[in-house]
Design an enzyme around this catalytic site. Structure first.
Site, PDB file in Angstrom:
ATOM      1  N   HIS A 239      39.715  28.258  44.440  1.00  0.00           N
ATOM      2  CA  HIS A 239      38.892  29.264  43.781  1.00  0.00           C
ATOM      3  C   HIS A 239      37.546  28.601  43.453  1.00  0.00           C
ATOM      4  O   HIS A 239      37.281  28.208  42.328  1.00  0.00           O
ATOM      5  CB  HIS A 239      39.587  29.798  42.525  1.00  0.00           C
ATOM      6  CG  HIS A 239      39.005  31.088  42.020  1.00  0.00           C
ATOM      7  ND1 HIS A 239      39.740  32.236  41.829  1.00  0.00           N
ATOM      8  CD2 HIS A 239      37.741  31.418  41.674  1.00  0.00           C
ATOM      9  CE1 HIS A 239      38.956  33.208  41.389  1.00  0.00           C
ATOM     10  NE2 HIS A 239      37.732  32.739  41.276  1.00  0.00           N
TER      11      HIS A 239
ATOM     12  N   ASN B 133      40.011  32.091  47.609  1.00  0.00           N
ATOM     13  CA  ASN B 133      39.395  33.217  46.927  1.00  0.00           C
ATOM     14  C   ASN B 133      37.962  33.442  47.429  1.00  0.00           C
ATOM     15  O   ASN B 133      37.121  32.548  47.328  1.00  0.00           O
ATOM     16  CB  ASN B 133      39.352  32.941  45.418  1.00  0.00           C
ATOM     17  CG  ASN B 133      38.735  34.086  44.623  1.00  0.00           C
ATOM     18  OD1 ASN B 133      39.312  35.154  44.511  1.00  0.00           O
ATOM     19  ND2 ASN B 133      37.533  33.861  44.082  1.00  0.00           N
ATOM     20  N   GLU B 134      37.723  34.614  47.995  1.00  0.00           N
ATOM     21  CA  GLU B 134      36.371  35.087  48.316  1.00  0.00           C
ATOM     22  C   GLU B 134      35.499  34.146  49.137  1.00  0.00           C
ATOM     23  O   GLU B 134      34.445  33.689  48.650  1.00  0.00           O
ATOM     24  CB  GLU B 134      35.614  35.418  47.026  1.00  0.00           C
ATOM     25  CG  GLU B 134      36.216  36.515  46.196  1.00  0.00           C
ATOM     26  CD  GLU B 134      35.293  36.915  45.034  1.00  0.00           C
ATOM     27  OE1 GLU B 134      34.236  36.302  44.859  1.00  0.00           O
ATOM     28  OE2 GLU B 134      35.654  37.852  44.322  1.00  0.00           O
TER      29      GLU B 134
ATOM     30  N   ASN C  63      39.129  41.864  46.116  1.00  0.00           N
ATOM     31  CA  ASN C  63      38.349  41.789  44.877  1.00  0.00           C
ATOM     32  C   ASN C  63      37.220  42.789  45.004  1.00  0.00           C
ATOM     33  O   ASN C  63      36.498  42.811  46.010  1.00  0.00           O
ATOM     34  CB  ASN C  63      37.765  40.389  44.670  1.00  0.00           C
ATOM     35  CG  ASN C  63      38.825  39.385  44.248  1.00  0.00           C
ATOM     36  OD1 ASN C  63      40.001  39.711  44.128  1.00  0.00           O
ATOM     37  ND2 ASN C  63      38.400  38.154  44.004  1.00  0.00           N
TER      38      ASN C  63
ATOM     39  N   GLU D 204      41.053  41.427  41.883  1.00  0.00           N
ATOM     40  CA  GLU D 204      40.047  41.323  40.810  1.00  0.00           C
ATOM     41  C   GLU D 204      39.274  42.613  40.750  1.00  0.00           C
ATOM     42  O   GLU D 204      38.877  43.156  41.781  1.00  0.00           O
ATOM     43  CB  GLU D 204      39.015  40.210  41.087  1.00  0.00           C
ATOM     44  CG  GLU D 204      39.443  38.838  40.701  1.00  0.00           C
ATOM     45  CD  GLU D 204      38.346  37.795  40.941  1.00  0.00           C
ATOM     46  OE1 GLU D 204      37.141  38.109  40.755  1.00  0.00           O
ATOM     47  OE2 GLU D 204      38.699  36.675  41.327  1.00  0.00           O
TER      48      GLU D 204
ATOM     49  N   SER E 203      31.426  32.140  33.338  1.00  0.00           N
ATOM     50  CA  SER E 203      30.907  32.853  34.497  1.00  0.00           C
ATOM     51  C   SER E 203      30.057  31.854  35.279  1.00  0.00           C
ATOM     52  O   SER E 203      29.225  31.152  34.699  1.00  0.00           O
ATOM     53  CB  SER E 203      30.096  34.040  33.975  1.00  0.00           C
ATOM     54  OG  SER E 203      29.251  34.519  34.957  1.00  0.00           O
ATOM     55  N   TRP E 204      30.281  31.772  36.585  1.00  0.00           N
ATOM     56  CA  TRP E 204      29.668  30.707  37.404  1.00  0.00           C
ATOM     57  C   TRP E 204      28.174  30.562  37.193  1.00  0.00           C
ATOM     58  O   TRP E 204      27.656  29.457  37.148  1.00  0.00           O
ATOM     59  CB  TRP E 204      29.931  30.971  38.893  1.00  0.00           C
ATOM     60  CG  TRP E 204      31.375  31.095  39.208  1.00  0.00           C
ATOM     61  CD1 TRP E 204      32.067  32.253  39.415  1.00  0.00           C
ATOM     62  CD2 TRP E 204      32.340  30.036  39.328  1.00  0.00           C
ATOM     63  NE1 TRP E 204      33.395  31.975  39.657  1.00  0.00           N
ATOM     64  CE2 TRP E 204      33.587  30.637  39.622  1.00  0.00           C
ATOM     65  CE3 TRP E 204      32.261  28.639  39.235  1.00  0.00           C
ATOM     66  CZ2 TRP E 204      34.752  29.884  39.803  1.00  0.00           C
ATOM     67  CZ3 TRP E 204      33.417  27.901  39.418  1.00  0.00           C
ATOM     68  CH2 TRP E 204      34.638  28.514  39.696  1.00  0.00           C
TER      69      TRP E 204
ATOM     70  N   LYS F 207      28.213  36.548  29.820  1.00  0.00           N
ATOM     71  CA  LYS F 207      28.725  37.687  30.563  1.00  0.00           C
ATOM     72  C   LYS F 207      30.244  37.654  30.416  1.00  0.00           C
ATOM     73  O   LYS F 207      30.919  36.795  30.973  1.00  0.00           O
ATOM     74  CB  LYS F 207      28.330  37.538  32.033  1.00  0.00           C
ATOM     75  CG  LYS F 207      28.573  38.757  32.883  1.00  0.00           C
ATOM     76  CD  LYS F 207      28.249  38.465  34.340  1.00  0.00           C
ATOM     77  CE  LYS F 207      28.199  39.732  35.165  1.00  0.00           C
ATOM     78  NZ  LYS F 207      28.082  39.447  36.604  1.00  0.00           N
TER      79      LYS F 207
ATOM     80  N   TYR G 231      34.121  39.278  30.554  1.00  0.00           N
ATOM     81  CA  TYR G 231      34.945  40.192  31.338  1.00  0.00           C
ATOM     82  C   TYR G 231      36.317  40.419  30.722  1.00  0.00           C
ATOM     83  O   TYR G 231      37.063  41.278  31.172  1.00  0.00           O
ATOM     84  CB  TYR G 231      35.191  39.609  32.732  1.00  0.00           C
ATOM     85  CG  TYR G 231      34.078  39.782  33.741  1.00  0.00           C
ATOM     86  CD1 TYR G 231      34.032  40.901  34.571  1.00  0.00           C
ATOM     87  CD2 TYR G 231      33.090  38.822  33.901  1.00  0.00           C
ATOM     88  CE1 TYR G 231      33.044  41.052  35.534  1.00  0.00           C
ATOM     89  CE2 TYR G 231      32.091  38.958  34.862  1.00  0.00           C
ATOM     90  CZ  TYR G 231      32.081  40.075  35.678  1.00  0.00           C
ATOM     91  OH  TYR G 231      31.101  40.224  36.628  1.00  0.00           O
TER      92      TYR G 231
END
Ligand code: FCB
Length: 468
Positions: free
Chosen positions: A116, A160-161, A297, A375, A428-429, A435, A437
């Site tokens: 991830h 992931n993504e 996601n 997600e 959050s990256w 931010k 969630y």
């Protein structure tokens, strides 16, 4: 009344780097985010994050209490193999054994991701996914995880993504190594990631562990902003680059002719080609045959306009509405659709885009038998007032997306579950801790958790299966 199936998983998601903290404990090595977020210009880092490393028992208990019966966790590669390719760290194995047991004891099924965003620093310096040697190191890491945890973990996610990784690293440039506008590197890395995924799937299936394995893609629908041919074309190009290329690789096991033609046309604008090794088509084919499910996601969809110029991107990482710019040479330009509301980070809120994507996967990739929405959620500047967080827009967001999923199920798509991003507030990256969630608010000073209004709402929904 909208009711989701009885066996539907109501999950919540986390990821190691964003949740765990404890970056210097028990022999963990460094991933590239550790180094990057410690540079002088950085205003935050992941050293403590949400302290999930010490709080996973408390957090899995919260899952149980709030009706959450699936949790996405990820295994930090650097806890298992600190430098990515060398010695195994037993303490890392012990830690995830405990965490996985805690999930199971709480009656919360773990859905475990292997990568991830957190490539070990050494391997990152060595080219990350652009270096095929690293895919071998990844497969070794995956096998070690299957061997150690595969008796209890029955749902595995390799990566992931890929699109978010490569777009961040090589196009937008807000992820290390912060390279901008290099579409060919992004395409090559996506291909290599899909190959790494396929190899890990093949290894997993050899071990007969009686579980399921899949990949997660970020899948945003792309719509033309008008009926003009150049806008329709731009939507097709961005869809092929960001969605279809990897759906083909991971679900079909080969790039369809139209996909490859478009990708090569885009690459031509950069005088570049895609490099596919001789043995890779076979690996992709086998991987797709053995793949059990797809994780979707979904946060937003995009509206496209034809664009002929050079790449220009401004990433709205601060939550200042209306500041984003996203124009890619050889592809198109994302524009605002005045009829569609956006979040403060300019992400269009469009549940129909999720419905369209799910139905499209069923139609275009009939071999993909099983889907999860792995997600979905809303980044929001939550206000903490007298111990309460009234996150009504988040409830509204989740409700509408669950309704879109239910509609897709009615249309015959086999969606087995849903995971809110995120269980609790996490790092959050690109925004640090502003931010949020989570279903649970985290006071990052004390690491105390507080259920938001959305957590109560989610509990009621998970228990009744009724969307209201
Ligand atoms: C996704 C990532 C996840 C999180 C959300 C907001 O791209 O998978 O880690 O940051 O976005």
């Amino acid at each position: 009344m909208e009711r989701l199936p009885e066996d539907f998983i109501f999950g919540a998601a986390t990821a190691a780097f964003q949740a765990e903290g404890a970056v210097n404990e028990d022999g963990r090595g460094k991933c590239y985010w550790d180094e990057y977020l410690h540079r002088a210009e950085s205003t935050f880092n992941g050293d403590t994050a949400s302290d999930f490393y010490h709080k996973y028992r408390e957090d899995t208990a919260l899952c149980r209490e709030y009706g959450i019966n699936g949790i996405r966790i990820s295994i930090a590669w650097t806890r298992i193999i600190p430098d990515g390719s060398g010695k195994v760290n037993q303490k890392g194995i012990d830690f995830y054994n405990d965490m996985i047991n805690a999930c199971l004891e709480a009656g919360v099924e773990p859905y475990v991701t292997l990568h991830h965003f957190d490539t070990p620093l050494e391997l990152f310096k060595n080219g990350d996914w652009l270096n095929r040697e690293n895919t071998e190191h990844f497969v070794r890491f995956a096998k070690i995880c299957f061997e150690n945890f595969g008796d209890r973990v029955k749902k595995w996610i390799t990566i992931n993504e890929p699109w978010s990784v490569v777009a961040g690293q090589y196009i937008i440039g807000h992820f290390p190594p912060n390279i901008k506008y290099d579409v060919p590197k992004a395409v090559q890395a996506m291909h290599n990631m899909c190959t790494a995924h396929a190899k890990a799937v093949i290894e997993y299936k050899k071990m007969n562990l009686n579980g399921e394995i899949g990949i997660i893609h970020i899948l945003e629908s792309k719509y033309p902003i008008s009926e003009k041919p150049e806008d329709i074309r731009a939507a097709l190009l961005e869809d092929t680059l960001a969605n279809k290329f990897m759906l083909d690789a991971s679900l079909k096991g080969s790039y369809s002719e139209s996909t490859m033609q478009i990708i090569l046309e885009i690459l031509e604008k950069y005088d570049a080609k895609l490099d596919i090794n001789e043995d890779e088509p076979d690996i992709l084919r086998k991987g797709a045959e053995l793949n059990d499910f797809l994780g979707v996601n979904y946060y937003a969809s995009h509206f496209l306009k034809g664009y002929e110029g050079e790449t220009e991107i401004y990433h709205n990482g601060t939550g200042k509405k209306g500041t984003s710019i996203f124009r890619i040479k050889g592809v198109g330009e994302r524009v605002k659709n005045p009829e569609i509301e956006t979040t403060d980070w300019d992400w269009p809120i469009y549940p129909k885009g999720l419905y369209d994507m799910l139905v499209r996967i069923k139609n275009e990739y009939p071999d993909c038998q099983k889907l999860y929405v792995t997600e979905n959620g809303m980044g929001y500047k939550d206000e903490f007032i007298n111990g309460k967080i009234e996150d009504i827009p988040r409830i509204d967001y989740i409700k509408k997306h669950l309704a879109a999923i239910n509609q897709a199920i009615t249309a015959g798509v086999n969606v087995k579950g849903y995971f809110v991003w995120s269980l609790m507030d996490v790092l959050s990256w690109t925004n640090g801790f502003n931010k949020r969630y989570g279903l649970f608010y985290v006071d990052f000073q004390t690491q105390k958790r507080y259920p938001k209004k959305s957590a109560y709402w989610y509990k009621e929904t998970a228990e009744s299966k009724v969307i209201k």
